[in-house]
Design a protein around this motif. Sequence first.
Motif, short mmCIF file in Angstrom:
data_model
loop_
_atom_site.label_atom_id
_atom_site.label_comp_id
_atom_site.label_asym_id
_atom_site.label_seq_id
_atom_site.Cartn_x
_atom_site.Cartn_y
_atom_site.Cartn_z
N TYR A 160 -5.47 3.84 3.59
CA TYR A 160 -5.30 3.48 2.17
C TYR A 160 -6.68 3.34 1.50
O TYR A 160 -6.90 3.86 0.41
CB TYR A 160 -4.50 2.17 2.08
CG TYR A 160 -4.61 1.44 0.76
CD1 TYR A 160 -3.91 1.88 -0.36
CD2 TYR A 160 -5.41 0.30 0.63
CE1 TYR A 160 -4.01 1.21 -1.57
CE2 TYR A 160 -5.51 -0.38 -0.58
CZ TYR A 160 -4.81 0.08 -1.67
OH TYR A 160 -4.91 -0.59 -2.88
N ALA A 220 -1.70 -3.85 -1.69
CA ALA A 220 -2.46 -2.83 -2.43
C ALA A 220 -3.63 -3.52 -3.14
O ALA A 220 -3.59 -3.75 -4.36
CB ALA A 220 -1.55 -2.13 -3.43
N ILE A 264 0.85 -1.21 0.00
CA ILE A 264 0.00 0.00 0.00
C ILE A 264 0.88 1.25 0.00
O ILE A 264 0.47 2.31 -0.47
CB ILE A 264 -0.98 0.03 1.20
CG1 ILE A 264 -0.26 -0.22 2.52
CG2 ILE A 264 -2.08 -0.97 1.05
CD1 ILE A 264 -1.17 -0.12 3.74
N ASP A 265 2.09 1.14 0.53
CA ASP A 265 3.06 2.24 0.44
C ASP A 265 3.87 2.00 -0.83
O ASP A 265 4.68 1.08 -0.91
CB ASP A 265 3.96 2.20 1.68
CG ASP A 265 4.89 3.41 1.72
OD1 ASP A 265 5.00 4.07 0.67
OD2 ASP A 265 5.48 3.68 2.78
N SER A 301 -3.22 1.84 8.94
CA SER A 301 -2.64 2.27 7.65
C SER A 301 -3.54 1.82 6.52
O SER A 301 -3.76 2.55 5.54
CB SER A 301 -1.25 1.64 7.44
OG SER A 301 -0.47 1.80 8.58
N ASN A 315 -8.25 6.64 1.01
CA ASN A 315 -7.57 7.37 -0.09
C ASN A 315 -8.08 6.91 -1.45
O ASN A 315 -8.37 7.72 -2.32
CB ASN A 315 -6.05 7.17 -0.02
CG ASN A 315 -5.45 7.97 1.13
OD1 ASN A 315 -6.10 8.87 1.67
ND2 ASN A 315 -4.25 7.64 1.55
#
Length: 1338
Positions: free
Chosen positions: A1212, A1148, A1060-1061, A1208, A1215
């Motif tokens: 995500y 992700a 995800i980062d 986190s 977002n």
Amino acid sequence: MAQRILSLAAEQGPERLQEALQSLTEGELGDMVTRQALKGRETAALLRGIFKGSPCSQRSGVLRRLQVYKHCVPLVESGDLHLGKVSEIIGLLMLEARQLPGHALAELASLFVDVIKGGSLTNGKSLELFSTVLTALASSKENLAYGKGELNGEEFKKQLINTLCSSKWDPRCVIHLANMFRDIPLSGEELQFVVEKVLRMFSKLDLQEIPPLVYQLLLLSAKGSKKTVLEGIISFFNQLDKRQKEEQRVPESVDLEVATMPLDQLRHVEGTVILHIVSVINLDQDLGEELIRHLKTEQQKDPGRALCPFSVALLLSVAVKHRLQEQIFDFLKTSITRSCKDLQFLQASKFLQDLFPQQYDITAVILEVVKNSAFGWDHVTQGLVDLGFSLMESYEPKKPFGGKAADNSYGLSKMPAQQACRLGASILLETFKVHEPIRSDILEQVLNRVLTKAASPVSHFIDLLSNIVVSAPLVLQTSSSKVTETFDNLSFLPIDTVQGLLRAVQPLLKVSMSVRDSLILVLQKAIFSRQLDARKAAVAGFLLLLRNFKVLGSLSSSQCSQAIGATQVQADVHACYNSAANEAFCLEILGSLRRCLSQQADVRLMLYEGFYDVLRRNSQLASSIMETLLSQIKQYYLPQPDLLPPLKLEGCIMAQGDQIFLQEPLAHLLCCIQHCLAWYRSTVRLCQGAEDDEEEEEGVGFEQNFEEMLESVTRRMIKSELEDFELDKSADFSLSSGVGVKNNIYAIQVMGICEVLIEYNFNTGNFSKNKFEDVLGLFTCYNKLSEILKEKAGKNKSALSNKTARSFLSMGFVSTLLTALFRDNAQSHEESLAVLRSSTEFLRYAVSVALQKVQQLEETGQTDGPDGQNPEKMFQNLCKITQVLLWRYTSIPTVVEESGKKKGKSISLLCLEGLLRIFNTVQQLYPAKIPQFLQALDITDGDAEEADINVTEKAAFQIRQFQRSLVNQLSSAEDDFNAKEMQSLITVLSTLSKLLDPGSQQFLQFLTWTVKVCKENALEDISCCKGLLSLLFSVHVLYKSPVGLLRELAQDIHACLGDIDQDIEVEGRCHFAVVNAKTAAPTVCLLVLGQVEKVLEEVDWLIKKLTSLGSDTSDLSQASNQTQALEKGVILQLGTLVTVYHELVQTALPAGSCVDTLLRSLSKTYTILTSLIKHYIQACRSSSNAIPGRLEKLVKLSGSHLTPQCYSFITYVQNIHSESLSFVEEKKKKKKEDEAAAVSTVMAKVLRDTKPIPNLIFAIEQYEKFLIHLSKKSKVNLMQYMKLSTSRDFRINASVLDSALQEHNSEDAQNEPHNDQSNTAEQTDENQEPKKKRQRKK
């Protein structure tokens, strides 16, 4: 001396009496009382005189009284006195006891305790006095010396009871002691002490003495300790039952010291005890409620201890005439379904089986109660019957909305509800066998339900009725009036119910003439009824009678004998003796049935389908039936040899207004003729050598007629064009117009006729080339029509027209045809079979009909045509068909065939589909015959004994063949890869793997192979990937827990989809090649989460078990060992699951189902973690044990590897949704009106996808809240591993805040108004998101 005392006692003043008594020593006083008592004269008067001369105000008087008491107690217990005298003495002593001072009472009570300890009580009469002494002592106010100190009366009594219950009791006086305690006022603590002592004495008593002791205990329980009493009684008899079972199982190992108890004696004692409990419950309602309460709580902890045969029998007895009936039945029903669910749960997971090696099965317990009730437990039978019917009604097969009832009686009952219904039927059947008085009642109730529940499925009641009749047909004779009453309602019942009911009572028709006559009357009325269903019922009834009333001289048929016990002999004798009457009776019925040949198609259809069976069982009716069929077919047959078509199709339909109906199912008529003729040839002709010529000529007459007719029809059908039937490509086949309906009817009739003639010509052709050319010609006609119908159906796209018409070929013929086409290597047959083998279309047709037949068998448990309802024949045909399909599939791979294929599925693929269906069907319908089935497939090993067949080995052999095919598919070139075949192969493997024993070497090899395939093959086809992983999970879970596997798959998903980062690059460790860019999301991800869900369910179930074990204090050492094993299992599972989530929440994942499922799954995990923490909080309360180190590790892991990543991930998710919203916003600006709908759709989707987020945050916070509680309780700071949560609607993003503050500071130098404006701009920017939220709410 006695006389003197008596005379002195009669005087007014006591002085002289006192003097006389003082002159006596203790021994003389005792002797005097004994002599007087033994003489039996004026003992009471003497004692009264002694008491009068011994006032309690004088110390000497008290002492004398004590001497009398001490002397009288052994005297009473000696057994030398008459019982009336004993009662008189005790009565007087009891009256006088209350006058004694406290210390004297204390001394007397101590004396009694010593007597009881010494075991010198014989008749226990003196105990009545003891209860009075203790009661008086309790109310005494003076302090009494006890040991070195002093106690008041109440405390002294408590000490005495304590001493008494701690000492050894003589088994003979236990009942007297229990009775005595009823008369003493006891505190709760004392009562508990007494009850426990009496319960401990059970094991030391003789069996016969237990019922009266139980009764005393139950009466004593009116004061309290009800739970202890009930628990003690139930556990005692449960232990006895277990010991009895052990002795029966291993009779040699019984120690000589342990006296074995006779079974019937034990059962009679249990029955008496149950009666005692029920009678006391009728007086004391609270005891009944306590019983249910106790069993409910016990069942949570250990169902095996709560619901044993004794306690179930007790509950059923209480339920009979009691207001607790509803409560008891609800409890038993939920216990039964829960037990079935738990068993199902355990069988599906090796992990759980290891933790719970012993599985409790309540169905066996209840059936044991039925068996035990044979020992005169009449009070249980009514409860058993009520429970049986209650189960059958509560869990009966459900009828889907608007559809036909889903009747799975022929399949295995897999669902808990089905098992409960099946148990109800077993209870009733076994009770029926064991208890004669209640039989007519059960029968009446079953028949009533068959009649009154006509709208809902009654197959389970009909099956029960059938079993009842078979088990005792003579019982029905006594209840024949009830059966005839049921017949009166036949015409109002659905046809399926009628057929089932008549089949069930059929043995009775052979035994009882009156029942048979009443049935015939009902059927003859019904045949003229206006209702179609009533006429169908009449036909079904008449056909059943024809099948079962044999005319003398009929050939015996192995199928027609039905085992009906003792009455079989009677029935056969009656049949032979009265065969002339039978013949007249059968011909009369045939006359009635001929009338039906002018009725609706449905009625005729039943006749055509039933005639063959009648012939087979009643061969003397052959000529009558054949003549009937001949006259019927002549109405439609055109004899002119050159006329096309050979049959009048227009005569088969009937118009009513705009609608057109089928009036004569001509194809079925021909089919019936073909089968009857084939049977007639093969059977009757062989046996008619000795018959007289006249009859033979008559037989040959119709036989010849039929043969000429069928030959002529065959010849002309081959010559006919579709136009001759007014059917061609341009014809209208839509079902909306009259012409279309007519054409559809014609087409189906013509196709059916072609199929019937194909079967006839193949069977009579004896492998002649010309006949097989005719078969192919007929098939060409069939195929043309079939293609046209398919083409038109494709255009119409209607669901109805898409169904292929049911084939008229019989199952037996399909197996013969397939064997000939694919497996016949005889030299003499080669030339003729080459004709058929040359047509790929015909081969494909043969396989597809086999597929259709197997499908029909799978769905309904039977097929059309002869022997379709004979399970044995169907099984033999299945074996033959499987052999052929298996050979065809394994010897000719699809790839070879594909090249020459034009359209439609290849034959190999059809074979594979057929095999898949067959493997399923055999496991469903013939579970007991699986060894024979596998044996039939293994051609190499023909003569093995049935007992020697190793199912696992045979199944493994078949599995290897399909494994080879699957590997070939995987290694084939991309163009040759067939996804459909791959899916079917995976499903076949999955079905066959169920036959492997999970503990065997073959199972392990299969698992290893499946893992290897998943690791090495990068399958991109989504459905194949799904099938392969589902197979892997289903096999793996029977070997060990799949959490390790899930972790590897989660790591692969993470590696495939990225982090995800976006700045972090995931190391590319690939365990399973099957996880790739195409399959990782959503396919693999959702499968992994689905499996995680199952593991979570198991863990949740274990935590519930843990909690119930924690509250069980009966056997602490054993419970703690089991608890530790369960805790370890739960924590290890959860720990590994945390690492699985650790990977997934950093992946992700694309917006949609994956994200939604993952968020919900996380919420559930936190809820389960919370319930585990609650369990430990409870454990800390009840014991001072420290929390285990592994729990601390789990909490630490969840704090470091899960909670921060969850937050986190939430960011995500928000977002990606805000991006999709901003994208929509842009579109909105460009095209305001056009995109309004699209915008609202996207916003609704975003709202739906973010819905689980608040639930997840709540679950995390609940978990942390209870962690704080546990930290306080256990004095271990568990919160040190937790970071503060940051995900809030008012979340502050630190970096954005810093930059805003810097900007704000730099602008401070500028003018104020400007600054104000910028502030307002910033505020509007910051408030943008909430605005969107408000819009969403609208």
